[in-house]
Scaffold this active site. Sequence first.
Site, PDB file in Angstrom:
ATOM      1  N   LYS A  49      27.775  26.004  -7.468  1.00 54.17           N
ATOM      2  CA  LYS A  49      27.777  24.744  -8.228  1.00 54.17           C
ATOM      3  C   LYS A  49      27.573  25.025  -9.709  1.00 54.17           C
ATOM      4  O   LYS A  49      28.220  24.420 -10.566  1.00 54.17           O
ATOM      5  CB  LYS A  49      26.694  23.801  -7.683  1.00 54.17           C
ATOM      6  CG  LYS A  49      27.121  23.174  -6.369  1.00 54.17           C
ATOM      7  CD  LYS A  49      26.003  22.568  -5.559  1.00 54.17           C
ATOM      8  CE  LYS A  49      26.548  22.297  -4.154  1.00 54.17           C
ATOM      9  NZ  LYS A  49      25.601  21.839  -3.191  1.00 54.17           N
ATOM     10  N   GLN A  93      19.785  20.098  -2.830  1.00 52.26           N
ATOM     11  CA  GLN A  93      20.475  20.834  -1.773  1.00 52.26           C
ATOM     12  C   GLN A  93      19.753  20.625  -0.437  1.00 52.26           C
ATOM     13  O   GLN A  93      18.537  20.808  -0.346  1.00 52.26           O
ATOM     14  CB  GLN A  93      20.520  22.330  -2.137  1.00 52.26           C
ATOM     15  CG  GLN A  93      21.349  23.175  -1.194  1.00 52.26           C
ATOM     16  CD  GLN A  93      22.840  22.837  -1.225  1.00 52.26           C
ATOM     17  OE1 GLN A  93      23.381  22.424  -2.244  1.00 52.26           O
ATOM     18  NE2 GLN A  93      23.502  23.010  -0.103  1.00 52.26           N
ATOM     19  N   ASP A 116      26.106  12.992  -4.555  1.00 53.89           N
ATOM     20  CA  ASP A 116      26.489  13.284  -3.165  1.00 53.89           C
ATOM     21  C   ASP A 116      26.844  12.023  -2.392  1.00 53.89           C
ATOM     22  O   ASP A 116      27.348  12.111  -1.272  1.00 53.89           O
ATOM     23  CB  ASP A 116      25.306  13.928  -2.432  1.00 53.89           C
ATOM     24  CG  ASP A 116      25.212  15.428  -2.601  1.00 53.89           C
ATOM     25  OD1 ASP A 116      26.254  16.088  -2.498  1.00 53.89           O
ATOM     26  OD2 ASP A 116      24.095  15.927  -2.806  1.00 53.89           O
TER      27      ASP A 116
HETATM   28  N1  GUN Z   1      24.002  20.845   2.220  1.00 56.94           N
HETATM   29  C1  GUN Z   1      25.191  21.076   2.834  1.00 56.94           C
HETATM   30  N2  GUN Z   1      26.174  20.371   2.235  1.00 56.94           N
HETATM   31  C2  GUN Z   1      25.593  19.677   1.236  1.00 56.94           C
HETATM   32  C3  GUN Z   1      26.099  18.769   0.269  1.00 56.94           C
HETATM   33  O1  GUN Z   1      27.289  18.434   0.212  1.00 56.94           O
HETATM   34  N3  GUN Z   1      25.177  18.262  -0.598  1.00 56.94           N
HETATM   35  C4  GUN Z   1      23.869  18.590  -0.550  1.00 56.94           C
HETATM   36  N4  GUN Z   1      23.047  18.024  -1.441  1.00 56.94           N
HETATM   37  N5  GUN Z   1      23.367  19.429   0.341  1.00 56.94           N
HETATM   38  C5  GUN Z   1      24.236  19.971   1.226  1.00 56.94           C
END
Ligand code: GUN
Length: 289
Positions: A49, A93, A116
């Site tokens: 990211k 995350q 998200d």
């Molecule tokens: N863990 C696995 N996929 C994701 C995601 O798309 N966003 C977040 N925040 N955590 C994750």
Amino acid sequence: MAVILDGKSLAAAIRNEIREEAACLPRKPGLAAIMVGDDPASRLYVNNKEKDCAACGFYSRRFDLPGSVSEEELLGIIGKLNANAAVDGVLVQLPLPASISERRIVEAIAPEKDVDAFHPLSVGRMVYGKAPVWPCTPSGIAAMLDAYQIPIDGKICVMVGRSDIVGKPMGLLLLRRNGTVIYCHRHTRDLAAMTRQADILIVAAGHPGLITPDMVKTGAAVIDVAMNRDPATGAFTGDVCFDSVKEKASYITPVPGGVGPMTRAMLMRNVLTLAKLHMGLAEPGDIEY
Ligand code: GUN
């Protein structure tokens, strides 16, 4: 023999468009990513990211917190990021350590910074079809289907998996795009009877080898979301028996190089969308998936 859906190239093209659009804005779009603990997969995702933000010309902040961090401390950081005008998107995350309530944390993120789309207000907007951003994996899959001109309207779409992050919002997105949606999960009695109906089969179960050719309709589009790590070799595999299913399907995603890169590209697109909203350059209903 199926067309292989090349998420890697498509994601690179999308990232270029995002970088060009971001360069024309009055300030850089900003993402803050918070990671708790030291799960290697989560670390890799958060590293990516940061890299993607740099590639798109975004401002990014990263918080690496120990697994022992308290819920209150985490809430304090989120509160500060909610108030920080340089930050358009706040991402925590997942999964979080069991000592922390994921729901409480997700609900602390300001809905206008919910990159998200995991906040209940965002989910409600998805149900009513007025969401400025959608969760990254479902919107990445939709963008890939669109790029290859695979229609959703009127098609039977079978979603294997019902997670909050992928399965549930994917079904909502397909419904919004006029698909006929069937959700399958561990209580589904005859999985093969369901998957065989699918024009579009999306699999996010985390079971390597789950989908065999007899479970796939000839000519289907098969989307494999899973990233299963083989403990012996360290290689990643999906849930679909790729080599055999590709002989029966019309379209299929590889693992890796299919859904994963698209998910990353959509996160950048979501940051850009939220930034435009914050800068008054878009209206909330403007950008819908
Ligand atoms: N863990 C696995 N996929 C994701 C995601 O798309 N966003 C977040 N925040 N955590 C994750």
